[in-house]
Write a protein that holds these residues in place. Structure first.
Motif, PDB file in Angstrom:
ATOM      1  N   LEU A 195     -10.861  -6.475  -6.453  1.00  6.85           N
ATOM      2  CA  LEU A 195     -10.511  -5.141  -5.971  1.00  6.85           C
ATOM      3  C   LEU A 195     -11.211  -4.066  -6.799  1.00  6.85           C
ATOM      4  N   THR A 232     -14.886  -1.375  -5.535  1.00  2.00           N
ATOM      5  CA  THR A 232     -14.658   0.069  -5.616  1.00  2.00           C
ATOM      6  C   THR A 232     -15.493   0.662  -6.740  1.00  2.00           C
ATOM      7  N   ARG A 277      -7.190   2.785   0.130  1.00  2.00           N
ATOM      8  CA  ARG A 277      -6.133   3.425  -0.645  1.00  2.00           C
ATOM      9  C   ARG A 277      -6.364   3.231  -2.142  1.00  2.00           C
ATOM     10  N   TYR A 278      -6.818   2.046  -2.537  1.00  4.87           N
ATOM     11  CA  TYR A 278      -7.102   1.806  -3.956  1.00  4.87           C
ATOM     12  C   TYR A 278      -8.189   2.764  -4.444  1.00  4.87           C
ATOM     13  N   VAL A 306      -6.122  -1.430   2.247  1.00  2.00           N
ATOM     14  CA  VAL A 306      -5.898  -1.725   0.827  1.00  2.00           C
ATOM     15  C   VAL A 306      -7.032  -1.145  -0.021  1.00  2.00           C
ATOM     16  N   GLY A 311      -3.454   3.150  -8.956  1.00  2.00           N
ATOM     17  CA  GLY A 311      -4.349   2.038  -8.675  1.00  2.00           C
ATOM     18  C   GLY A 311      -3.853   0.741  -9.285  1.00  2.00           C
ATOM     19  N   GLU A 312      -3.287   0.843 -10.474  1.00  2.00           N
ATOM     20  CA  GLU A 312      -2.777  -0.352 -11.149  1.00  2.00           C
ATOM     21  C   GLU A 312      -1.622  -0.969 -10.370  1.00  2.00           C
ATOM     22  N   ALA A 323       2.681   1.856  -3.551  1.00  2.00           N
ATOM     23  CA  ALA A 323       1.880   2.060  -4.764  1.00  2.00           C
ATOM     24  C   ALA A 323       1.625   3.539  -5.017  1.00  2.00           C
ATOM     25  N   VAL A 340       0.832  -1.203   0.000  1.00  2.00           N
ATOM     26  CA  VAL A 340       0.000   0.000   0.000  1.00  2.00           C
ATOM     27  C   VAL A 340       0.867   1.255   0.000  1.00  2.00           C
ATOM     28  N   LEU A 396      -1.081  -0.700  -7.133  1.00  2.00           N
ATOM     29  CA  LEU A 396      -1.600  -1.301  -5.904  1.00  2.00           C
ATOM     30  C   LEU A 396      -2.302  -2.615  -6.194  1.00  2.00           C
ATOM     31  N   SER A 397      -3.113  -2.636  -7.222  1.00  2.00           N
ATOM     32  CA  SER A 397      -3.833  -3.854  -7.588  1.00  2.00           C
ATOM     33  C   SER A 397      -2.867  -4.988  -7.923  1.00  2.00           C
ATOM     34  N   GLU A 430      -7.354  -9.121  -8.442  1.00  2.00           N
ATOM     35  CA  GLU A 430      -7.403  -7.868  -9.205  1.00  2.00           C
ATOM     36  C   GLU A 430      -8.838  -7.543  -9.624  1.00  2.00           C
TER      37      GLU A 430
END
Length: 200
Positions: A195, A199, A145-146, A142, A86-87, A83, A80, A89-90, A192
């Motif tokens: 996630l 969202t 943050r994403y 996670v 978003g990519e 990153a 986290v 982090l994922s 992936e």
């Protein structure tokens, strides 16, 4: 005061040493098939030494799992923190999940064993709830943050998001231990996708 703190530190250090030695036996045999005496037979420590530092196998197992899970949480927090998109982090989160599925399968199996046993053993319940809360907080960080990185908002309550990821991981663990398919690769892709779904 300093001497007392020093003794406490040494006691805790010894508990960690014993727990690390016991983890392999615990993760191989599980709760029902493991006793302090069984652990002693598979380590260099006597039954008496184990019993001095741990009241019973319930205390030892919960200590082991709590210690291991704290390391897991740090691993995801590092993903986290690193990153920037978003990519990233994922991909990092999915890679970490798939990696620990393979590298630490026996440890995760012990955790799920412990959590299942808590349905029958009241002595486990407080510890299991506490560990579950720590893991839920990790998933909260996670997903939160994403969502920030993709300019979105979480689509589910964090408790529900944790349940989704936990269920996904537990199913992947069973497939991996059964050797029926390339579970890590499937878990990576599923994480992936999930996630993105949790969202808006």
């Amino acid at each position: 005061m300093t001497a007392t703190v020093g003794r406490a530190d040494k006691f805790e250090e010894r508990r960690r040493e014993l727990a690390d030695a016991a983890l392999q036996t615990l993760s191989e045999l599980g709760y029902a098939r493991t006793s302090l005496r069984e652990i002693a037979q598979h380590t260099s420590f006597s039954h008496g030494v184990l019993h001095y530092y741990f009241r019973d196998k319930v205390e030892l197992i919960t200590y082991c799992v709590r210690r291991y899970k704290s390391v897991c949480v740090q691993r995801y927090d590092e993903v986290v923190a690193a990153a920037r998109t978003g990519e990233e982090l994922s991909a990092g989160f999915a890679e970490a999940m798939a990696g620990t599925l393979v590298a630490d399968a026996r440890m995760h199996r012990l955790w799920y064993d412990l959590r299942s046993q808590s349905l029958f053993e009241p002595a486990f319940r407080d510890d299991v709830r506490e560990i579950d809360a720590i893991l839920e907080d990790m998933i909260t960080r996670v997903v939160g943050r994403y969502a920030e990185l993709v300019d979105g908002v979480p689509a589910l309550p964090f408790t529900a998001a944790y349940a989704c990821f936990d269920g996904l991981f537990q199913q992947a663990l069973l497939r991996h231990l059964s050797g029926v398919e390339p579970a890590p690769a499937r878990l990576h892709d599923d994480v992936e996708r999930l996630l993105a779904l949790v969202t808006n």
